[in-house]
Scaffold this motif. Structure first.
Motif, PDB file in Angstrom:
ATOM      1  N   LEU A 102       0.845  -1.175   0.000  1.00 25.84           N
ATOM      2  CA  LEU A 102       0.000   0.000   0.000  1.00 25.84           C
ATOM      3  C   LEU A 102       0.884   1.230   0.000  1.00 25.84           C
ATOM      4  N   GLY A 103       0.770   2.050  -1.019  1.00 31.21           N
ATOM      5  CA  GLY A 103       1.561   3.272  -1.115  1.00 31.21           C
ATOM      6  C   GLY A 103       0.833   4.427  -0.461  1.00 31.21           C
ATOM      7  N   LEU A 104       1.529   5.533  -0.335  1.00 31.30           N
ATOM      8  CA  LEU A 104       0.957   6.740   0.240  1.00 31.30           C
ATOM      9  C   LEU A 104      -0.089   7.278  -0.713  1.00 31.30           C
ATOM     10  N   ASP A 105      -1.312   7.355  -0.278  1.00 28.56           N
ATOM     11  CA  ASP A 105      -2.417   7.762  -1.140  1.00 28.56           C
ATOM     12  C   ASP A 105      -2.629   9.267  -1.029  1.00 28.56           C
ATOM     13  N   GLU A 106      -2.126   9.988  -2.005  1.00 30.30           N
ATOM     14  CA  GLU A 106      -2.221  11.441  -1.967  1.00 30.30           C
ATOM     15  C   GLU A 106      -3.029  11.996  -3.134  1.00 30.30           C
ATOM     16  N   SER A 107      -3.687  11.137  -3.880  1.00 32.98           N
ATOM     17  CA  SER A 107      -4.460  11.635  -5.005  1.00 32.98           C
ATOM     18  C   SER A 107      -5.917  11.244  -4.834  1.00 32.98           C
ATOM     19  N   PRO A 108      -6.819  11.996  -5.444  1.00 36.63           N
ATOM     20  CA  PRO A 108      -8.238  11.659  -5.344  1.00 36.63           C
ATOM     21  C   PRO A 108      -8.511  10.292  -5.975  1.00 36.63           C
ATOM     22  N   ALA A 109      -9.519   9.607  -5.473  1.00 32.04           N
ATOM     23  CA  ALA A 109      -9.842   8.261  -5.951  1.00 32.04           C
ATOM     24  C   ALA A 109     -10.098   8.243  -7.457  1.00 32.04           C
ATOM     25  N   ASP A 110     -10.690   9.310  -7.996  1.00 36.52           N
ATOM     26  CA  ASP A 110     -10.994   9.318  -9.424  1.00 36.52           C
ATOM     27  C   ASP A 110      -9.767   9.594 -10.283  1.00 36.52           C
ATOM     28  N   ASP A 111      -8.624   9.799  -9.661  1.00 42.04           N
ATOM     29  CA  ASP A 111      -7.384  10.026 -10.403  1.00 42.04           C
ATOM     30  C   ASP A 111      -6.537   8.765 -10.452  1.00 42.04           C
ATOM     31  N   ARG A 112      -7.121   7.637 -10.066  1.00 44.91           N
ATOM     32  CA  ARG A 112      -6.367   6.385 -10.043  1.00 44.91           C
ATOM     33  C   ARG A 112      -6.982   5.379 -10.998  1.00 44.91           C
ATOM     34  N   LEU A 113      -6.136   4.505 -11.501  1.00 45.87           N
ATOM     35  CA  LEU A 113      -6.581   3.415 -12.361  1.00 45.87           C
ATOM     36  C   LEU A 113      -6.060   2.102 -11.806  1.00 45.87           C
ATOM     37  N   LYS A 114      -6.804   1.042 -12.024  1.00 48.62           N
ATOM     38  CA  LYS A 114      -6.377  -0.294 -11.619  1.00 48.62           C
ATOM     39  C   LYS A 114      -5.912  -1.021 -12.874  1.00 48.62           C
ATOM     40  N   LEU A 115      -4.633  -1.362 -12.898  1.00 41.70           N
ATOM     41  CA  LEU A 115      -4.101  -2.163 -13.984  1.00 41.70           C
ATOM     42  C   LEU A 115      -4.239  -3.616 -13.549  1.00 41.70           C
ATOM     43  N   VAL A 116      -4.921  -4.414 -14.342  1.00 39.07           N
ATOM     44  CA  VAL A 116      -5.233  -5.795 -13.961  1.00 39.07           C
ATOM     45  C   VAL A 116      -4.370  -6.752 -14.780  1.00 39.07           C
ATOM     46  N   SER A 117      -3.566  -7.539 -14.060  1.00 38.28           N
ATOM     47  CA  SER A 117      -2.631  -8.468 -14.704  1.00 38.28           C
ATOM     48  C   SER A 117      -3.350  -9.690 -15.263  1.00 38.28           C
ATOM     49  N   ALA A 118      -2.580 -10.522 -15.954  1.00 39.82           N
ATOM     50  CA  ALA A 118      -3.107 -11.765 -16.527  1.00 39.82           C
ATOM     51  C   ALA A 118      -3.699 -12.671 -15.450  1.00 39.82           C
ATOM     52  N   GLU A 119      -3.110 -12.632 -14.234  1.00 46.55           N
ATOM     53  CA  GLU A 119      -3.614 -13.468 -13.143  1.00 46.55           C
ATOM     54  C   GLU A 119      -4.804 -12.837 -12.410  1.00 46.55           C
ATOM     55  N   GLY A 120      -5.167 -11.608 -12.784  1.00 48.76           N
ATOM     56  CA  GLY A 120      -6.286 -10.929 -12.145  1.00 48.76           C
ATOM     57  C   GLY A 120      -5.878 -10.040 -10.987  1.00 48.76           C
ATOM     58  N   ASP A 121      -4.574  -9.944 -10.711  1.00 46.58           N
ATOM     59  CA  ASP A 121      -4.103  -9.054  -9.643  1.00 46.58           C
ATOM     60  C   ASP A 121      -4.193  -7.610 -10.122  1.00 46.58           C
ATOM     61  N   GLN A 122      -4.463  -6.710  -9.183  1.00 44.62           N
ATOM     62  CA  GLN A 122      -4.618  -5.296  -9.521  1.00 44.62           C
ATOM     63  C   GLN A 122      -3.468  -4.477  -8.967  1.00 44.62           C
ATOM     64  N   VAL A 123      -2.958  -3.587  -9.801  1.00 46.07           N
ATOM     65  CA  VAL A 123      -1.954  -2.624  -9.374  1.00 46.07           C
ATOM     66  C   VAL A 123      -2.586  -1.252  -9.574  1.00 46.07           C
ATOM     67  N   VAL A 124      -2.752  -0.518  -8.489  1.00 45.08           N
ATOM     68  CA  VAL A 124      -3.404   0.783  -8.546  1.00 45.08           C
ATOM     69  C   VAL A 124      -2.345   1.864  -8.677  1.00 45.08           C
ATOM     70  N   VAL A 125      -2.488   2.681  -9.704  1.00 48.32           N
ATOM     71  CA  VAL A 125      -1.545   3.771  -9.962  1.00 48.32           C
ATOM     72  C   VAL A 125      -2.316   5.035 -10.305  1.00 48.32           C
ATOM     73  N   THR A 126      -1.619   6.150 -10.256  1.00 49.10           N
ATOM     74  CA  THR A 126      -2.257   7.396 -10.675  1.00 49.10           C
ATOM     75  C   THR A 126      -2.469   7.353 -12.184  1.00 49.10           C
ATOM     76  N   ARG A 127      -3.417   8.114 -12.625  1.00 49.28           N
ATOM     77  CA  ARG A 127      -3.716   8.211 -14.054  1.00 49.28           C
ATOM     78  C   ARG A 127      -2.477   8.699 -14.816  1.00 49.28           C
ATOM     79  N   LYS A 128      -1.759   9.632 -14.221  1.00 53.50           N
ATOM     80  CA  LYS A 128      -0.561  10.189 -14.856  1.00 53.50           C
ATOM     81  C   LYS A 128       0.472   9.100 -15.124  1.00 53.50           C
ATOM     82  N   VAL A 129       0.683   8.218 -14.157  1.00 51.06           N
ATOM     83  CA  VAL A 129       1.619   7.112 -14.331  1.00 51.06           C
ATOM     84  C   VAL A 129       1.111   6.179 -15.422  1.00 51.06           C
ATOM     85  N   ALA A 130      -0.146   5.795 -15.346  1.00 49.77           N
ATOM     86  CA  ALA A 130      -0.723   4.845 -16.297  1.00 49.77           C
ATOM     87  C   ALA A 130      -0.664   5.359 -17.730  1.00 49.77           C
TER      88      ALA A 130
END
Length: 144
Positions: free
Chosen positions: A21-49
């Motif tokens: 769990l990283g430091l959450d400093e951005s609004p929830a609507d500014d994040r995206l969940k990248l979903v891997s082949a195994e179904g795991d989610q990596v949540v990043v800021t929209r800017k990173v994605a």
């Protein structure tokens, strides 16, 4: 007022367990969940994605989309790709001169990038495939 930070990462495993769990400093609507082949989610800021042209195209096609399926990218590789995207989000990589002036990567790219590609041959191959699939030109240039 909205701020975008590149250092946010949350990894939610397919079984629902939170691995990091990283430091959450951005609004929830500014994040995206990248979903891997195994179904795991990596949540990043929209800017990173948005460093991924594939993700950028998918999000621009559906502004409400918050989960981006990446069926060709395994969790371990996705985490490594996200590490690259987070670092270069605010530190754009320099163009790699070709032909390479040296086989020593630290003489060709930044020390961070040289350290990043110090992986075994199989992981390097997986990074190349992921960079190509996700359309991250700078990562593809680095790994090739």
């Amino acid at each position: 007022l909205s701020f975008s930070f590149c250092s946010i990462i949350v990894i939610i495993m397919s079984d629902g367990k939170v691995e990091a769990l990283g430091l959450d400093e951005s609004p929830a609507d500014d994040r995206l969940k990248l979903v891997s082949a195994e179904g795991d989610q990596v949540v990043v800021t929209r800017k990173v994605a948005m460093m991924s042209e594939l993700v950028k195209t998918m999000v621009e096609g559906d502004q409400e989309e918050t989960e981006i399926p990446l069926p060709n990218v395994k969790t371990e590789v996705l985490n490594k790709v996200v590490q690259y995207m987070k670092y270069h989000c605010d530190n754009p990589p320099k163009e790699i001169e070709k032909p390479l002036k040296s086989s020593n990567m630290s003489e060709v790219v930044s020390q961070w990038d040289a350290d990043y590609v110090e992986v075994d041959q199989e992981q390097l191959f997986q990074l190349i495939l992921a960079a190509n699939y996700m359309d991250i030109k700078s990562l593809l240039d680095l790994t090739c």
